[in-house]
Design an enzyme around this catalytic site. Structure first.
Site, PDB file in Angstrom:
ATOM      1  NE  ARG A 237      -4.365  -1.136   0.073  1.00  0.00           N
ATOM      2  CZ  ARG A 237      -4.575  -2.201  -0.689  1.00  0.00           C
ATOM      3  NH1 ARG A 237      -3.625  -2.616  -1.502  1.00  0.00           N
ATOM      4  NH2 ARG A 237      -5.723  -2.836  -0.653  1.00  0.00           N
ATOM      5  CD  GLU A 266      -2.740   3.743  -5.398  1.00  0.00           C
ATOM      6  OE1 GLU A 266      -3.778   3.175  -5.781  1.00  0.00           O
ATOM      7  OE2 GLU A 266      -1.820   3.162  -4.830  1.00  0.00           O
ATOM      8  CG  HIS A 285      -3.466  -0.374  -6.717  1.00  0.00           C
ATOM      9  ND1 HIS A 285      -3.738   0.380  -5.606  1.00  0.00           N
ATOM     10  CD2 HIS A 285      -3.613  -1.669  -6.319  1.00  0.00           C
ATOM     11  CE1 HIS A 285      -4.038  -0.404  -4.587  1.00  0.00           C
ATOM     12  NE2 HIS A 285      -3.963  -1.662  -5.004  1.00  0.00           N
TER      13      HIS A 285
HETATM   14  P1  NAD Z   1      -1.541 -11.341   4.958  1.00  0.00           P
HETATM   15  O1  NAD Z   1      -2.515 -10.889   5.975  1.00  0.00           O
HETATM   16  O2  NAD Z   1      -1.466 -12.790   4.596  1.00  0.00           O
HETATM   17  O3  NAD Z   1      -0.049 -10.885   5.398  1.00  0.00           O
HETATM   18  C1  NAD Z   1       0.230  -9.616   5.909  1.00  0.00           C
HETATM   19  C2  NAD Z   1       1.306  -9.798   6.970  1.00  0.00           C
HETATM   20  O4  NAD Z   1       1.753  -8.483   7.379  1.00  0.00           O
HETATM   21  C3  NAD Z   1       0.797 -10.519   8.239  1.00  0.00           C
HETATM   22  O5  NAD Z   1       1.532 -11.727   8.422  1.00  0.00           O
HETATM   23  C4  NAD Z   1       1.050  -9.511   9.364  1.00  0.00           C
HETATM   24  O6  NAD Z   1       1.476 -10.125  10.565  1.00  0.00           O
HETATM   25  C5  NAD Z   1       2.154  -8.644   8.750  1.00  0.00           C
HETATM   26  N1  NAD Z   1       2.315  -7.339   9.388  1.00  0.00           N
HETATM   27  C6  NAD Z   1       1.358  -6.494   9.870  1.00  0.00           C
HETATM   28  N2  NAD Z   1       1.956  -5.408  10.399  1.00  0.00           N
HETATM   29  C7  NAD Z   1       3.300  -5.567  10.251  1.00  0.00           C
HETATM   30  C8  NAD Z   1       4.427  -4.777  10.594  1.00  0.00           C
HETATM   31  N3  NAD Z   1       4.303  -3.604  11.211  1.00  0.00           N
HETATM   32  N4  NAD Z   1       5.658  -5.249  10.273  1.00  0.00           N
HETATM   33  C9  NAD Z   1       5.809  -6.439   9.653  1.00  0.00           C
HETATM   34  N5  NAD Z   1       4.763  -7.239   9.305  1.00  0.00           N
HETATM   35  C10 NAD Z   1       3.539  -6.803   9.597  1.00  0.00           C
HETATM   36  O7  NAD Z   1      -1.835 -10.450   3.664  1.00  0.00           O
HETATM   37  P2  NAD Z   1      -1.353 -10.716   2.153  1.00  0.00           P
HETATM   38  O8  NAD Z   1      -2.408 -11.461   1.414  1.00  0.00           O
HETATM   39  O9  NAD Z   1       0.037 -11.248   2.156  1.00  0.00           O
HETATM   40  O10 NAD Z   1      -1.377  -9.199   1.599  1.00  0.00           O
HETATM   41  C11 NAD Z   1      -0.435  -8.265   2.083  1.00  0.00           C
HETATM   42  C12 NAD Z   1      -0.832  -6.869   1.664  1.00  0.00           C
HETATM   43  O11 NAD Z   1      -0.722  -6.762   0.246  1.00  0.00           O
HETATM   44  C13 NAD Z   1      -2.315  -6.525   1.936  1.00  0.00           C
HETATM   45  O12 NAD Z   1      -2.503  -6.016   3.232  1.00  0.00           O
HETATM   46  C14 NAD Z   1      -2.630  -5.496   0.886  1.00  0.00           C
HETATM   47  O13 NAD Z   1      -2.495  -4.184   1.400  1.00  0.00           O
HETATM   48  C15 NAD Z   1      -1.561  -5.722  -0.181  1.00  0.00           C
HETATM   49  N6  NAD Z   1      -2.172  -6.074  -1.463  1.00  0.00           N
HETATM   50  C16 NAD Z   1      -1.905  -5.293  -2.547  1.00  0.00           C
HETATM   51  C17 NAD Z   1      -2.448  -5.588  -3.775  1.00  0.00           C
HETATM   52  C18 NAD Z   1      -2.157  -4.747  -5.008  1.00  0.00           C
HETATM   53  O14 NAD Z   1      -2.934  -4.772  -5.940  1.00  0.00           O
HETATM   54  N7  NAD Z   1      -1.049  -4.038  -5.060  1.00  0.00           N
HETATM   55  C19 NAD Z   1      -3.298  -6.711  -3.894  1.00  0.00           C
HETATM   56  C20 NAD Z   1      -3.535  -7.500  -2.787  1.00  0.00           C
HETATM   57  C21 NAD Z   1      -2.972  -7.183  -1.567  1.00  0.00           C
END
Ligand code: NAD
Length: 325
Positions: A237, A266, A285
């Site tokens: 993000r 964005e 994105h």
């Molecule tokens: P997920 O919930 O499986 O993993 C996220 C991880 O981040 C968790 O294990 C959590 O413990 C960790 N986390 C939270 N705060 C933290 C911190 N301060 N330091 C280190 N780790 C921390 O989620 P995911 O499916 O792997 O997705 C991750 C992120 O990717 C989503 O939150 C979303 O914002 C982003 N995403 C972006 C797109 C895109 O189009 N660019 C698409 C899907 C997801």
């Protein structure tokens, strides 16, 4: 037989997207879509729907307030923290479910694409070639390989772990910082502290949600602690990174390169300092935005709504009592 469900799609899609969705609708479901990206139309169309699907466009308190019959919000992906007003849902007892299916592989592959493209300045080389400039040697001193490099993952859930497996195929050493992941032998990376990764990794890849705690986590100060040869990849993000500080670091040679799919603001305005830099690769994105992912997501999402319609337990529900503030 369950009730009929009117399902509102909160983002403005294209006819081709709606067709991919319509093909996967189950019986007893009706899809309600927007013709313009306009909140007045949004409020009118959501009014009689029991379900809303949320993608990149935020579902705000105002739109939730207009939804007289809303029972369930189903996020099309997982990034609900900044796109769904969870407090507004909790107040009225509306439920929230996520669709982890379909997103993970697309974002993991895009992470590799950005890492390779940033390492080789592919976007710059392509634009220059089209403008008649053939940089057969000019990029040699600043282009790097993945092989032998240390990749640090900040956030190591579904996407981080899938990306790590793919980096490993290029011969990288993988490390991660994630307070929510207990280390075990099967993980494709070793645990390190956030500070260790910032100071030592050659590639730093972000895979954590945007929350109050992670907003501006990659600040000017943190960027200043990265190695001058480091490459930052952000498919998580935009608000997690200070974009202007990053642009300054890239412009001054304080950082080698970056690959970014998400931005503080964005759409990213074309006047933004990042847009003028040769050592950054920018995408709008689209990490999860493949045709394959949309089909997988919609199959999983409509299957979950079918469970809901039949009165069965739904999958991937968010405990709003635990997250809403
Ligand atoms: P997920 O919930 O499986 O993993 C996220 C991880 O981040 C968790 O294990 C959590 O413990 C960790 N986390 C939270 N705060 C933290 C911190 N301060 N330091 C280190 N780790 C921390 O989620 P995911 O499916 O792997 O997705 C991750 C992120 O990717 C989503 O939150 C979303 O914002 C982003 N995403 C972006 C797109 C895109 O189009 N660019 C698409 C899907 C997801």
């Amino acid at each position: 037989m369950g009730r009929a469900l009117n399902i509102f799609y909160n983002s403005l899609g294209t006819p081709e997207m709606y067709a991919i969705m319509a093909e996967r609708l189950r019986s007893g479901m009706r899809l309600v879509t927007l013709e313009t990206d306009d909140d007045a139309e949004r409020a009118a169309r959501i009014a009689d729907c029991e379900v809303a699907i949320v993608a990149a466009t935020p579902l705000t308190e105002r739109i939730i307030g207009a939804a007289r019959r809303l029972e369930l919000v189903h996020h099309q992906g997982v990034g609900y923290h900044d796109t769904v007003d969870t407090a507004a849902l909790a107040r009225r007892g509306t439920r929230l479910a996520l669709t982890p299916q379909g997103t993970t592989v697309g974002v993991a592959e895009h992470t590799l694409l950005l890492a390779l493209a940033a390492a080789r300045r592919a976007a710059f080389a392509d634009a220059e070639l089209r403008a008649g400039r053939w940089h057969i040697n000019a990029l040699r001193p600043v282009s790097v390989e993945l092989f032998g490099k240390t990749v640090g993952f900040i956030g190591f859930g579904r996407i981080g772990q899938e990306a790590a497996k793919r980096f490993a195929a290029f011969g990288t050493t993988n490390v991660y910082a994630d307070p929510g992941v207990d280390h075990h032998a099967g993980l494709p990376a070793e645990a390190r502290s956030f500070d260790w990764i910032i100071a030592n990794a050659d590639f730093i890849s972000l895979h954590l949600p945007l929350t109050g705690a992670t907003r501006s986590l990659v600040s000017r100060e943190v960027i200043g602690q990265m190695k001058p040869d480091a490459i930052l990849i952000n498919t998580a993000r935009g608000g997690i990174v200070d974009d202007l500080a990053l642009a300054d670091a890239l412009a001054s040679g304080r950082l080698l390169a970056a690959g970014l799919d998400v931005f503080q603001s964005e759409p990213l305005p074309k006047e933004h300092p990042l847009c003028g830099l040769p050592n950054v690769v920018l995408t709008p994105h689209i990490s999860a935005g493949t045709r394959d992912a949309l089909g997988h997501k919609m199959e999983a999402l409509f299957a979950n709504l079918d469970r809901y319609r039949r009165g069965e337990a739904i999958l991937n529900e968010v405990d709003l009592a635990a997250v809403a503030v």
